[in-house]
Scaffold this motif. Structure first.
Motif, PDB file in Angstrom:
ATOM      1  N   ALA A   1      -6.036   7.568  10.519  1.00  0.00           N
ATOM      2  CA  ALA A   1      -6.222   7.519   9.494  1.00  0.00           C
ATOM      3  C   ALA A   1      -7.515   6.747   9.003  1.00  0.00           C
ATOM      4  CB  ALA A   1      -4.653   6.799   8.711  1.00  0.00           C
ATOM      5  N   GLN A   2      -8.236   7.853   7.854  1.00  0.00           N
ATOM      6  CA  GLN A   2      -9.213   7.198   7.125  1.00  0.00           C
ATOM      7  C   GLN A   2      -9.081   5.666   5.774  1.00  0.00           C
ATOM      8  OE1 GLN A   2     -12.324  10.447   6.948  1.00  0.00           O
ATOM      9  NE2 GLN A   2     -11.663  10.783   9.336  1.00  0.00           N
ATOM     10  N   THR A   3      -9.372   5.455   5.695  1.00  0.00           N
ATOM     11  CA  THR A   3      -8.926   4.206   4.230  1.00  0.00           C
ATOM     12  C   THR A   3     -10.709   3.819   4.456  1.00  0.00           C
ATOM     13  OG1 THR A   3      -8.935   1.936   6.085  1.00  0.00           O
ATOM     14  CG2 THR A   3      -6.602   3.968   4.970  1.00  0.00           C
ATOM     15  N   ASP A   4     -10.868   3.427   2.655  1.00  0.00           N
ATOM     16  CA  ASP A   4     -11.738   3.109   2.388  1.00  0.00           C
ATOM     17  C   ASP A   4     -11.825   1.556   3.060  1.00  0.00           C
ATOM     18  OD1 ASP A   4     -12.909   5.514   1.308  1.00  0.00           O
ATOM     19  OD2 ASP A   4     -11.504   5.030  -0.984  1.00  0.00           O
ATOM     20  N   PRO A   5     -13.127   1.246   3.243  1.00  0.00           N
ATOM     21  CA  PRO A   5     -13.087  -0.126   3.330  1.00  0.00           C
ATOM     22  C   PRO A   5     -12.949  -1.237   2.548  1.00  0.00           C
ATOM     23  CG  PRO A   5     -15.434   0.686   3.394  1.00  0.00           C
ATOM     24  CD  PRO A   5     -14.767   1.711   3.109  1.00  0.00           C
ATOM     25  N   LEU A   6     -12.291  -2.315   2.258  1.00  0.00           N
ATOM     26  CA  LEU A   6     -11.879  -3.414   1.844  1.00  0.00           C
ATOM     27  C   LEU A   6     -12.807  -3.976   1.079  1.00  0.00           C
ATOM     28  CD1 LEU A   6      -8.768  -4.771   2.824  1.00  0.00           C
ATOM     29  CD2 LEU A   6      -8.890  -3.393   0.853  1.00  0.00           C
ATOM     30  N   ILE A   7     -13.961  -3.108   0.517  1.00  0.00           N
ATOM     31  CA  ILE A   7     -15.055  -4.250  -0.137  1.00  0.00           C
ATOM     32  C   ILE A   7     -14.790  -3.851  -1.962  1.00  0.00           C
ATOM     33  CG2 ILE A   7     -17.734  -3.764  -0.351  1.00  0.00           C
ATOM     34  CD1 ILE A   7     -17.474  -2.584   2.065  1.00  0.00           C
TER      35      ILE A   7
ATOM     36  N   ALA B   1     -10.513  -7.497  -3.497  1.00  0.00           N
ATOM     37  CA  ALA B   1     -10.556  -6.396  -2.763  1.00  0.00           C
ATOM     38  C   ALA B   1      -9.194  -5.052  -2.856  1.00  0.00           C
ATOM     39  CB  ALA B   1     -11.290  -6.275  -2.155  1.00  0.00           C
ATOM     40  N   PHE B   2      -9.498  -4.330  -2.713  1.00  0.00           N
ATOM     41  CA  PHE B   2      -8.046  -3.019  -2.404  1.00  0.00           C
ATOM     42  C   PHE B   2      -8.581  -1.709  -1.531  1.00  0.00           C
ATOM     43  CE2 PHE B   2      -9.411  -1.501  -6.702  1.00  0.00           C
ATOM     44  CZ  PHE B   2      -8.979  -0.510  -6.666  1.00  0.00           C
ATOM     45  N   SER B   3      -7.910  -0.833  -1.055  1.00  0.00           N
ATOM     46  CA  SER B   3      -8.453   0.240  -0.571  1.00  0.00           C
ATOM     47  C   SER B   3      -6.322   0.724  -0.495  1.00  0.00           C
ATOM     48  CB  SER B   3      -8.573  -0.604   0.454  1.00  0.00           C
ATOM     49  OG  SER B   3      -8.867   1.405   1.295  1.00  0.00           O
ATOM     50  N   TYR B   4      -6.703   2.573  -0.362  1.00  0.00           N
ATOM     51  CA  TYR B   4      -5.673   3.576  -1.255  1.00  0.00           C
ATOM     52  C   TYR B   4      -5.922   4.345   0.003  1.00  0.00           C
ATOM     53  CZ  TYR B   4      -2.723   6.426  -2.007  1.00  0.00           C
ATOM     54  OH  TYR B   4      -1.184   7.888  -2.339  1.00  0.00           O
ATOM     55  N   ASP B   5      -4.798   4.930   1.730  1.00  0.00           N
ATOM     56  CA  ASP B   5      -4.615   5.120   2.581  1.00  0.00           C
ATOM     57  C   ASP B   5      -4.138   6.811   1.643  1.00  0.00           C
ATOM     58  OD1 ASP B   5      -5.350   7.489   4.880  1.00  0.00           O
ATOM     59  OD2 ASP B   5      -3.521   5.455   5.856  1.00  0.00           O
ATOM     60  N   GLU B   6      -4.689   7.586   1.774  1.00  0.00           N
ATOM     61  CA  GLU B   6      -4.328   8.700   0.921  1.00  0.00           C
ATOM     62  C   GLU B   6      -3.290   9.705   2.503  1.00  0.00           C
ATOM     63  OE1 GLU B   6      -6.854  11.924  -0.515  1.00  0.00           O
ATOM     64  OE2 GLU B   6      -7.861  10.027  -1.463  1.00  0.00           O
ATOM     65  N   GLN B   7      -3.056   9.537   3.588  1.00  0.00           N
ATOM     66  CA  GLN B   7      -2.578  10.386   4.191  1.00  0.00           C
ATOM     67  C   GLN B   7      -1.135   9.675   4.039  1.00  0.00           C
ATOM     68  OE1 GLN B   7      -4.426  10.286   7.923  1.00  0.00           O
ATOM     69  NE2 GLN B   7      -5.966  11.439   6.798  1.00  0.00           N
ATOM     70  N   THR B   8      -1.323   8.412   4.558  1.00  0.00           N
ATOM     71  CA  THR B   8       0.342   7.193   4.519  1.00  0.00           C
ATOM     72  C   THR B   8       0.708   6.984   3.273  1.00  0.00           C
ATOM     73  OG1 THR B   8      -1.114   5.280   5.070  1.00  0.00           O
ATOM     74  CG2 THR B   8      -0.986   6.906   6.660  1.00  0.00           C
ATOM     75  N   ARG B   9       0.248   7.645   2.143  1.00  0.00           N
ATOM     76  CA  ARG B   9      -0.003   6.851   0.591  1.00  0.00           C
ATOM     77  C   ARG B   9       0.662   5.502   0.978  1.00  0.00           C
ATOM     78  NH1 ARG B   9       0.996  10.579  -3.093  1.00  0.00           N
ATOM     79  NH2 ARG B   9       1.626   9.838  -4.381  1.00  0.00           N
ATOM     80  N   ARG B  10      -0.526   4.444   1.229  1.00  0.00           N
ATOM     81  CA  ARG B  10      -0.070   2.934   1.883  1.00  0.00           C
ATOM     82  C   ARG B  10      -1.346   2.847   0.582  1.00  0.00           C
ATOM     83  NH1 ARG B  10       4.158   1.610   4.448  1.00  0.00           N
ATOM     84  NH2 ARG B  10       4.469  -0.729   3.853  1.00  0.00           N
ATOM     85  N   LEU B  11      -0.602   1.357   0.190  1.00  0.00           N
ATOM     86  CA  LEU B  11      -1.921   0.468  -0.675  1.00  0.00           C
ATOM     87  C   LEU B  11      -2.121  -0.922   0.055  1.00  0.00           C
ATOM     88  CD1 LEU B  11      -3.783   0.543  -3.908  1.00  0.00           C
ATOM     89  CD2 LEU B  11      -1.798  -0.385  -4.740  1.00  0.00           C
ATOM     90  N   TYR B  12      -3.463  -1.694   0.484  1.00  0.00           N
ATOM     91  CA  TYR B  12      -4.059  -2.404   0.986  1.00  0.00           C
ATOM     92  C   TYR B  12      -4.436  -3.276  -0.225  1.00  0.00           C
ATOM     93  CZ  TYR B  12      -2.296   0.080   4.870  1.00  0.00           C
ATOM     94  OH  TYR B  12      -1.819   0.852   5.897  1.00  0.00           O
ATOM     95  N   ILE B  13      -3.818  -4.668  -0.570  1.00  0.00           N
ATOM     96  CA  ILE B  13      -4.750  -5.120  -1.136  1.00  0.00           C
ATOM     97  C   ILE B  13      -5.247  -6.587  -0.242  1.00  0.00           C
ATOM     98  CG2 ILE B  13      -4.995  -6.982  -3.339  1.00  0.00           C
ATOM     99  CD1 ILE B  13      -2.990  -4.849  -4.478  1.00  0.00           C
TER     100      ILE B  13
ATOM    101  N   ASN C   1       0.665  -5.708   2.178  1.00  0.00           N
ATOM    102  CA  ASN C   1       0.485  -3.802   2.227  1.00  0.00           C
ATOM    103  C   ASN C   1       1.476  -3.206   1.059  1.00  0.00           C
ATOM    104  OD1 ASN C   1       0.783  -1.035   3.141  1.00  0.00           O
ATOM    105  ND2 ASN C   1       1.965  -2.491   5.047  1.00  0.00           N
ATOM    106  N   ILE C   2       1.297  -2.406   0.348  1.00  0.00           N
ATOM    107  CA  ILE C   2       2.724  -1.314  -1.045  1.00  0.00           C
ATOM    108  C   ILE C   2       2.605   0.090  -0.885  1.00  0.00           C
ATOM    109  CG2 ILE C   2       2.835  -1.164  -3.402  1.00  0.00           C
ATOM    110  CD1 ILE C   2       0.330  -3.597  -3.611  1.00  0.00           C
ATOM    111  N   ASP C   3       3.517   0.147  -0.569  1.00  0.00           N
ATOM    112  CA  ASP C   3       4.119   1.959  -0.222  1.00  0.00           C
ATOM    113  C   ASP C   3       3.744   1.886  -1.130  1.00  0.00           C
ATOM    114  OD1 ASP C   3       4.936   4.001   0.732  1.00  0.00           O
ATOM    115  OD2 ASP C   3       6.996   2.978   1.192  1.00  0.00           O
ATOM    116  N   CYS C   4       3.573   3.725  -1.467  1.00  0.00           N
ATOM    117  CA  CYS C   4       3.374   4.555  -3.228  1.00  0.00           C
ATOM    118  C   CYS C   4       4.357   5.948  -2.502  1.00  0.00           C
ATOM    119  CB  CYS C   4       1.428   4.479  -2.971  1.00  0.00           C
ATOM    120  SG  CYS C   4       1.046   2.884  -3.202  1.00  0.00           S
ATOM    121  N   SER C   5       4.611   6.242  -1.421  1.00  0.00           N
ATOM    122  CA  SER C   5       5.379   6.929  -0.928  1.00  0.00           C
ATOM    123  C   SER C   5       6.087   7.656  -2.099  1.00  0.00           C
ATOM    124  CB  SER C   5       6.150   6.993   0.913  1.00  0.00           C
ATOM    125  OG  SER C   5       7.021   5.569   0.354  1.00  0.00           O
TER     126      SER C   5
END
Length: 304
Positions: free
Chosen positions: A22-28, A128-140, A152-156
């Motif tokens: 999985a590829q996510t944006d860095p928490l910046i 900061a936050f980041s969203y993983d489109e593959q796993t549909r999870r949001l990280y704050i 670790n938030i579930d957005c499925s």
């Protein structure tokens, strides 16, 4: 590095990564974001405390909508005002994170700025936050005075059905690492306080020893100076004694000796008496008798 910190970093890495591929944006934190499909931009307007959504036009960009993060007009509680920390666009959804000193909240809108989801205020000063489109999870994530916060938030189930665990019962959704205080670390390694007592008493005694050495050195230096001065005085007395014995013996005195003796006698005679002025400055003034100033009238009269 502390073992707990290593474990916390490893857990955060696993949660943020989602999976090995999985590829996510860095928490910046990001001040602006761009949607490649619609060429829409989301920008943080810090002076007005807003999120501005800019639409592409033929002449450039224009503000399509401004979202007020928190009202700042006429407020004096600056530490409690929510400020935009980061903004991003995922799946043609504008997302931004707002935070103050003690808490934060997360909001999601469509590409036109219409609100889809606004989270409740939850504890933790996230930045900061980041969203993983593959796993549909949001990280704050963020840091506070007590430690580090990771959500670790579930957005499925869709962005409109997000649920954030603010009670922290679900450890998979919310983690908090409290940075141990120095007092806690000392109590852990030295529960009875023996080491702290030894260090404190050792510091005090070391300071006393240093002060004693300094005072002893000062006393020796003072004694050496006084000894040197007394030796010089003894030498002068010895020279005077030798001159007196030579004078009594009737020997031939040198010119320097006679000049020294004459100067000493002259100075001695000058120091016997101070210079006195013999002019009398007392002036006797005679006044005529006057009953007005007579002391007799001030005496009490006693009758027989």
């Amino acid at each position: 590095m502390n073992k707990r910190i290593k474990q916390f970093i490893a857990i955060c890495f696993v949660l943020i990564s989602g999976s090995a591929f999985a590829q996510t944006d860095p928490l910046i934190p990001q001040s602006f974001a761009v949607d490649n499909k619609t060429q829409t931009m989301a920008v943080i307007n810090e002076p007005e405390n807003m999120i501005a959504i800019l639409k592409r036009t033929a002449d450039g960009y224009e503000v399509a909508k401004s979202i007020q993060v928190d009202n700042i007009r006429g407020r004096h509680d600056k530490q409690f005002i929510y400020r935009p920390m980061s903004v991003a666009i995922y799946e043609q959804k504008v997302m931004f994170l707002a935070s103050n000193r003690d808490s934060c909240y997360f909001e999601i809108t469509d590409i036109n700025g219409n609100s889809i989801y606004t989270s409740p205020k939850f504890a933790g000063s996230a930045s900061a936050f980041s969203y993983d489109e593959q796993t549909r999870r949001l990280y704050i994530a963020g840091a506070s005075a007590s430690g580090y916060n990771v959500f670790n938030i579930d957005c499925s189930y869709g962005f409109a059905n997000i649920k954030i665990d603010t009670v922290s019962t679900d450890r998979a959704a919310y983690m908090l690492y409290n940075v141990p205080k120095k007092s806690e670390e000392i109590a852990k390694h030295d529960s009875f306080g023996v080491g702290l007592t030894v260090i404190a008493m050792g510091t005090v005694f070391f300071a006393l020893v240093v002060i004693s050495i300094v005072l002893m050195g000062f006393a020796r230096a003072l004694h050496a100076a006084q000894s040197k001065k007394s030796k010089a005085t003894v030498t002068n007395k010895q020279e005077r004694k030798e001159i007196a014995q030579e004078f009594k013996a009737g020997g031939n005195l040198s010119g320097e000796s006679l000049a020294a003796i004459s100067a000493a006698i002259h100075l001695y005679n000058d120091e016997l008496h101070d210079e006195e002025n013999t002019v009398l400055t007392i002036v006797k003034v005679e006044k005529r008798y006057s009953p007005w100033s007579s002391k007799v009238h001030n005496m009490n009269v006693y009758r027989r």
